[in-house]
Design an enzyme around this catalytic site. Structure first.
Site, PDB file in Angstrom:
ATOM      1  N   CYS A  72      30.906  87.885  45.521  1.00 46.21           N
ATOM      2  CA  CYS A  72      32.227  88.039  44.912  1.00 46.21           C
ATOM      3  C   CYS A  72      33.276  87.530  45.880  1.00 46.21           C
ATOM      4  O   CYS A  72      32.972  87.160  47.013  1.00 46.21           O
ATOM      5  CB  CYS A  72      32.478  89.508  44.619  1.00 46.21           C
ATOM      6  SG  CYS A  72      31.168  90.265  43.658  1.00 46.21           S
ATOM      7  N   ARG A  83      33.445  81.744  43.877  1.00 46.33           N
ATOM      8  CA  ARG A  83      32.471  82.744  44.328  1.00 46.33           C
ATOM      9  C   ARG A  83      32.021  83.658  43.193  1.00 46.33           C
ATOM     10  O   ARG A  83      31.043  84.387  43.346  1.00 46.33           O
ATOM     11  CB  ARG A  83      33.063  83.601  45.458  1.00 46.33           C
ATOM     12  CG  ARG A  83      33.486  82.825  46.688  1.00 46.33           C
ATOM     13  CD  ARG A  83      34.171  83.735  47.696  1.00 46.33           C
ATOM     14  NE  ARG A  83      33.253  84.762  48.166  1.00 46.33           N
ATOM     15  CZ  ARG A  83      32.412  84.587  49.194  1.00 46.33           C
ATOM     16  NH1 ARG A  83      32.394  83.429  49.822  1.00 46.33           N
ATOM     17  NH2 ARG A  83      31.597  85.552  49.566  1.00 46.33           N
ATOM     18  N   TRP A  91      31.223  88.463  40.918  1.00 50.37           N
ATOM     19  CA  TRP A  91      29.961  87.843  40.531  1.00 50.37           C
ATOM     20  C   TRP A  91      29.028  89.013  40.271  1.00 50.37           C
ATOM     21  O   TRP A  91      28.558  89.671  41.170  1.00 50.37           O
ATOM     22  CB  TRP A  91      29.436  86.972  41.676  1.00 50.37           C
ATOM     23  CG  TRP A  91      28.128  86.352  41.404  1.00 50.37           C
ATOM     24  CD1 TRP A  91      26.905  86.766  41.844  1.00 50.37           C
ATOM     25  CD2 TRP A  91      27.877  85.191  40.603  1.00 50.37           C
ATOM     26  NE1 TRP A  91      25.927  85.937  41.385  1.00 50.37           N
ATOM     27  CE2 TRP A  91      26.482  84.970  40.612  1.00 50.37           C
ATOM     28  CE3 TRP A  91      28.691  84.328  39.895  1.00 50.37           C
ATOM     29  CZ2 TRP A  91      25.890  83.923  39.928  1.00 50.37           C
ATOM     30  CZ3 TRP A  91      28.106  83.292  39.213  1.00 50.37           C
ATOM     31  CH2 TRP A  91      26.733  83.093  39.233  1.00 50.37           C
ATOM     32  N   ASN A  99      32.232  93.224  48.201  1.00 54.58           N
ATOM     33  CA  ASN A  99      31.373  92.061  47.978  1.00 54.58           C
ATOM     34  C   ASN A  99      30.041  92.357  48.652  1.00 54.58           C
ATOM     35  O   ASN A  99      29.999  92.630  49.849  1.00 54.58           O
ATOM     36  CB  ASN A  99      31.994  90.807  48.595  1.00 54.58           C
ATOM     37  CG  ASN A  99      30.986  89.655  48.622  1.00 54.58           C
ATOM     38  OD1 ASN A  99      30.134  89.562  47.759  1.00 54.58           O
ATOM     39  ND2 ASN A  99      31.062  88.844  49.663  1.00 54.58           N
ATOM     40  N   GLY A 100      28.968  92.353  47.892  1.00 54.48           N
ATOM     41  CA  GLY A 100      27.659  92.639  48.477  1.00 54.48           C
ATOM     42  C   GLY A 100      26.887  93.612  47.601  1.00 54.48           C
ATOM     43  O   GLY A 100      27.150  93.719  46.400  1.00 54.48           O
ATOM     44  N   GLU A 152      10.075  68.266  42.378  1.00 53.22           N
ATOM     45  CA  GLU A 152      11.469  68.667  42.562  1.00 53.22           C
ATOM     46  C   GLU A 152      12.214  67.645  43.408  1.00 53.22           C
ATOM     47  O   GLU A 152      13.366  67.298  43.140  1.00 53.22           O
ATOM     48  CB  GLU A 152      11.554  70.062  43.201  1.00 53.22           C
ATOM     49  CG  GLU A 152      12.945  70.566  43.520  1.00 53.22           C
ATOM     50  CD  GLU A 152      13.914  70.613  42.346  1.00 53.22           C
ATOM     51  OE1 GLU A 152      15.129  70.740  42.593  1.00 53.22           O
ATOM     52  OE2 GLU A 152      13.468  70.445  41.189  1.00 53.22           O
ATOM     53  N   LYS A 187      15.618  65.647  42.207  1.00 53.25           N
ATOM     54  CA  LYS A 187      16.875  65.699  42.983  1.00 53.25           C
ATOM     55  C   LYS A 187      17.381  64.279  43.248  1.00 53.25           C
ATOM     56  O   LYS A 187      18.543  63.968  43.052  1.00 53.25           O
ATOM     57  CB  LYS A 187      16.671  66.446  44.308  1.00 53.25           C
ATOM     58  CG  LYS A 187      16.558  67.962  44.132  1.00 53.25           C
ATOM     59  CD  LYS A 187      17.862  68.648  43.987  1.00 53.25           C
ATOM     60  CE  LYS A 187      18.212  69.233  42.634  1.00 53.25           C
ATOM     61  NZ  LYS A 187      17.272  69.799  41.775  1.00 53.25           N
ATOM     62  N   GLU A 244      18.667  62.621  39.942  1.00 55.03           N
ATOM     63  CA  GLU A 244      19.855  63.140  39.246  1.00 55.03           C
ATOM     64  C   GLU A 244      21.162  62.905  39.993  1.00 55.03           C
ATOM     65  O   GLU A 244      22.220  62.878  39.370  1.00 55.03           O
ATOM     66  CB  GLU A 244      19.664  64.610  38.886  1.00 55.03           C
ATOM     67  CG  GLU A 244      19.609  65.592  40.010  1.00 55.03           C
ATOM     68  CD  GLU A 244      19.478  67.012  39.472  1.00 55.03           C
ATOM     69  OE1 GLU A 244      20.183  67.361  38.514  1.00 55.03           O
ATOM     70  OE2 GLU A 244      18.653  67.771  40.029  1.00 55.03           O
ATOM     71  N   HIS A 256      -5.213  55.702  39.864  1.00 56.08           N
ATOM     72  CA  HIS A 256      -5.590  55.558  38.452  1.00 56.08           C
ATOM     73  C   HIS A 256      -4.502  54.820  37.660  1.00 56.08           C
ATOM     74  O   HIS A 256      -4.446  54.907  36.441  1.00 56.08           O
ATOM     75  CB  HIS A 256      -5.857  56.945  37.840  1.00 56.08           C
ATOM     76  CG  HIS A 256      -6.979  57.657  38.550  1.00 56.08           C
ATOM     77  ND1 HIS A 256      -8.294  57.305  38.418  1.00 56.08           N
ATOM     78  CD2 HIS A 256      -6.939  58.678  39.441  1.00 56.08           C
ATOM     79  CE1 HIS A 256      -9.039  58.090  39.198  1.00 56.08           C
ATOM     80  NE2 HIS A 256      -8.248  58.937  39.818  1.00 56.08           N
ATOM     81  N   LYS A 301      26.029  71.370  34.432  1.00 61.92           N
ATOM     82  CA  LYS A 301      25.392  72.427  35.211  1.00 61.92           C
ATOM     83  C   LYS A 301      24.542  73.333  34.328  1.00 61.92           C
ATOM     84  O   LYS A 301      23.459  73.782  34.709  1.00 61.92           O
ATOM     85  CB  LYS A 301      26.453  73.259  35.932  1.00 61.92           C
ATOM     86  CG  LYS A 301      25.896  74.358  36.804  1.00 61.92           C
ATOM     87  CD  LYS A 301      25.034  73.790  37.931  1.00 61.92           C
ATOM     88  CE  LYS A 301      24.314  74.822  38.753  1.00 61.92           C
ATOM     89  NZ  LYS A 301      23.316  74.221  39.646  1.00 61.92           N
TER      90      LYS A 301
HETATM   91  C1  AGP Z   1      18.727  70.731  38.282  1.00 66.13           C
HETATM   92  O1  AGP Z   1      19.306  70.269  39.424  1.00 66.13           O
HETATM   93  C2  AGP Z   1      19.470  70.481  37.061  1.00 66.13           C
HETATM   94  N1  AGP Z   1      20.771  70.980  37.146  1.00 66.13           N
HETATM   95  C3  AGP Z   1      18.751  70.911  35.788  1.00 66.13           C
HETATM   96  O2  AGP Z   1      17.498  70.287  35.751  1.00 66.13           O
HETATM   97  C4  AGP Z   1      18.549  72.415  35.638  1.00 66.13           C
HETATM   98  O3  AGP Z   1      17.589  72.865  36.521  1.00 66.13           O
HETATM   99  C5  AGP Z   1      18.099  72.708  34.199  1.00 66.13           C
HETATM  100  O4  AGP Z   1      19.104  72.281  33.333  1.00 66.13           O
HETATM  101  C6  AGP Z   1      17.790  74.189  33.996  1.00 66.13           C
HETATM  102  O5  AGP Z   1      18.941  74.943  34.207  1.00 66.13           O
HETATM  103  P1  AGP Z   1      18.815  76.532  34.288  1.00 66.13           P
HETATM  104  O6  AGP Z   1      17.989  76.870  35.471  1.00 66.13           O
HETATM  105  O7  AGP Z   1      20.231  76.995  34.424  1.00 66.13           O
HETATM  106  O8  AGP Z   1      18.193  77.007  33.007  1.00 66.13           O
END
Ligand code: AGP
Length: 609
Positions: free
Chosen positions: A2, A27, A74, A100-101, A482, A486, A489, A505, A604
């Site tokens: 928070c 935050r 938060w 906060n915590g 992963e 990264k 994206e 293969h 996001k």
């Molecule tokens: C990851 O960096 C991306 N922002 C995206 O793949 C994300 O992981 C995916 O949209 C799932 O989001 P969530 O964990 O909020 O459900």
């Protein structure tokens, strides 16, 4: 995580405090509130939702006075609501606090206080502290806070004001961040620098286990036992914008560096002090239900799905329960086969991803139990699941998920050991070894962050590659997926991850001179196999950057560059290996001049199908 702000001085307290909260809204933005000592009384105004809701309420019900504290929330304990919004007060209204915590022992304290006749208005852990102050108050606010500090356990930064002490406010720091802003005939306290930068650049950085008395004409600092502490004034040189990013050029880099704390917070209170047992009471499954689980379906999207792949390996290894990891957008239409003893685990940082929610709802409709692993208390996933494991990563602002991923791994490792212990699949020694290694993970992650300069130099040399391949075996393959995501994206470089043994293969045809390959070789029992796959791509001219443990120096002979990572258990390798992969993507994106925190075409939280 928070945001808290406190001010004592001649300025308009509402403007200073609410203005400061606006700078801390990154935050947490579940609710906000302010309490001011105004003509001998404490007036509290608070509201669920963004700061704008609070400002609207303050327009109708203004506050003023000579001291005030504020909070942007938060949510951790208790859903976002007006009642759960801070500041919180005691029964008499003589005290108000912001926090906060996490107060770990709030349940036992609450029982004790209820038995003593206190009435609670919220579900929060924080309100317990307000009543504890009331219960222990001896006329001296400072001494009372020392005594209260001895009763509460956990991580906290909290500030208290009292109507009988209008000329002072007490601030306490234990683990959660806190700074004191020093002014002329005025002083400030806040969770972070952006909140006070408009008024002063001279601050005290409060250390763990310190407290302070703020008055108009000065600030005194002490240990939690009341011994005086002399503090050095730190002069802030940042501009306001970079301050919100904590001085980092991007939220993504800031969040990468927040991972040691995020992992520590996610483990906090979930392993026994002797490191022999995992306690995950929040999953709401008794031992018999855990023993009856016949299968687990993990459903998720994107990075959360990748975390699920690591969770599968850990749960199958330590609890011997078969796990399927399903892409939610496929799973929801796939008419999945499940029995009444199949546990559904939905992993979602935001808790609002449409496909993951739909998969949860579909399986709940079939009467199956759904456990959500999410980073947002009060999110749809948290509200709709039967039970929730919250990852304490704090708000993740950058679109590219980083600290949420490592905290999801921490939660999945805890779950794997917990299920293994209840089902008798892991003996005491192995459980202790695993829990001890988990407890040491924040230090491991801290040490891995030191590889950043080496990664940056590699990224700058390969930022203009067209294709990049990531390879690994077993759980290393899961983390390489992963790494590829990264890089894709945020740098927009085409990247693919492959099970190292699968390359020959077909995909090996794409390996030509200078093509960068990132090889993850961290599984001792698969090491030689992985090295032979590395030799295969080297033979086709690839430039190979390898990630491996300190001690595997022999690998240097087979590759072009090696990143050595501090040792931990092989099962925990993804927690170490993902950091250089996050940094690689970050530095490549910076080198290409991309908008790192808001990459093109992405959001996001994907709230549509
Ligand atoms: C990851 O960096 C991306 N922002 C995206 O793949 C994300 O992981 C995916 O949209 C799932 O989001 P969530 O964990 O909020 O459900």
């Amino acid at each position: 995580m928070c945001g808290i702000v406190g001010y004592i001085g001649p300025r308009n307290v509402k403007n200073v405090v609410v203005g400061g909260l606006a700078k801390l809204e990154y935050r947490g933005y579940d609710s906000a509130g302010i309490a001011a000592i105004d003509n001998g009384n404490i007036k509290v105004v608070k509201s669920v939702g963004r700061l704008a809701n609070l400002e609207a309420k303050l327009a109708d019900s203004p506050v003023d006075g000579q001291a005030a504290i504020g909070h942007t929330r938060w949510a951790t304990h208790g859903k976002p609501s007006d009642e759960n919004a801070h500041p919180h007060q005691d029964c008499s209204g003589r005290f108000a606090i912001v926090h906060n915590g996490i107060v770990e022992n709030y349940l036992s304290l609450r029982e004790e206080l209820v038995a003593a006749g206190h009435e609670f208005r919220s579900e929060t852990d924080t309100e317990v502290v307000a009543h504890l102050i009331e219960e222990m108050y001896n006329g001296d606010l400072f001494q009372t806070m020392i005594a209260v500090g001895k009763r509460i356990r956990g991580a906290y930064a909290l500030v208290v004001i009292a109507k009988d002490h209008p000329d002072e406010m007490i601030a306490i720091r234990k683990a959660s961040p806190m700074i004191i802003g020093l002014g002329d005939k005025e002083n400030f306290v806040a969770s972070d620098i952006p909140a006070i930068l408009e008024y002063t650049r001279d601050i005290y950085v409060m250390e763990d286990g310190e407290m302070a008395i703020l008055r108009r004409d000065g600030v005194e600092c002490f240990t939690l036992n009341g011994e005086p502490v002399s503090k050095e004034v730190y002069r802030v040189t940042w501009d306001a914008v970079s301050a919100e990013r904590g001085g980092y050029p991007h939220f993504m880099l800031k969040e990468i560096h927040e991972q040691p704390k995020a992992v520590r917070d996610t483990l906090r209170g979930r392993v026994s002090d002797d490191l022999n047992r995992v306690t995950l009471s929040e999953i709401g499954l008794d031992e018999e239900q855990i023993r009856n689980i016949d299968r687990i379906h993990i459903v998720a999207c994107g990075t959360s799905w990748h975390a699920g792949l690591v969770g599968k390996v850990a749960i199958e290894q330590f609890a011997r329960i078969p796990v399927d990891v399903e892409i939610a957008s496929e799973y929801r239409y796939a008419d999945p086969i499940a029995t009444e003893n199949t546990l559904i685990i939905a992993i979602t940082q935001s808790g609002e991803t449409a496909d993951t929610l739909a998969a949860m709802r579909e399986m709940k409709k079939r009467g199956l139990r759904v456990l959500a692993i999410t980073n947002v208390v009060g999110s749809s996933a948290a509200r709709e699941a039967d039970s929730v494991i919250v990852t304490w990563a704090g708000p993740e602002i950058a679109v590219a998920s980083t600290k949420a991923y490592t905290t999801q791994l921490a939660a999945l490792y805890l779950l794997a050991v917990h299920f293994g212990q209840v089902r008798g699949q892991i003996d005491e020694a192995a459980a202790h070894e695993m829990i001890e290694a988990l407890d040491n993970l924040p230090q491991v992650v801290e040490a891995v962050l030191d590889t950043a300069p080496q990664i940056e130099s590699f990224a700058q040399r390969y930022a203009h590659a067209h294709d990049t391949f990531f390879i690994g075996r077993g759980i290393d393959y899961a983390v390489s997926l992963e790494g590829a995501l990264k890089l894709k994206e945020i740098s927009y470089i085409h990247a693919e991850a492959y099970a190292a043994g699968e390359l020959k293969h077909g995909t090996l045809a794409l390996i030509t001179d200078g093509v960068p390959v990132v090889a993850i070789a961290m599984q001792p029992d698969l090491y030689e196999k992985t090295v032979s796959n590395i030799v295969e791509v080297k033979a086709r001219g690839a430039f190979v950057l390898a990630l491996t443990w300190v001690g595997n120096e022999d690998l240097e002979k087979a590759v072009d560059e090696v990143i050595y990572l501090p040792k931990t258990l092989p099962a925990l390798a993804p927690m170490a290996a993902v950091i250089p992969l996050q940094l690689l993507a970050y530095y490549a994106a910076v080198a290409r001049g991309n908008d790192v925190d808001k990459p093109r075409n992405l959001a996001k939280s994907v709230t549509v199908e």
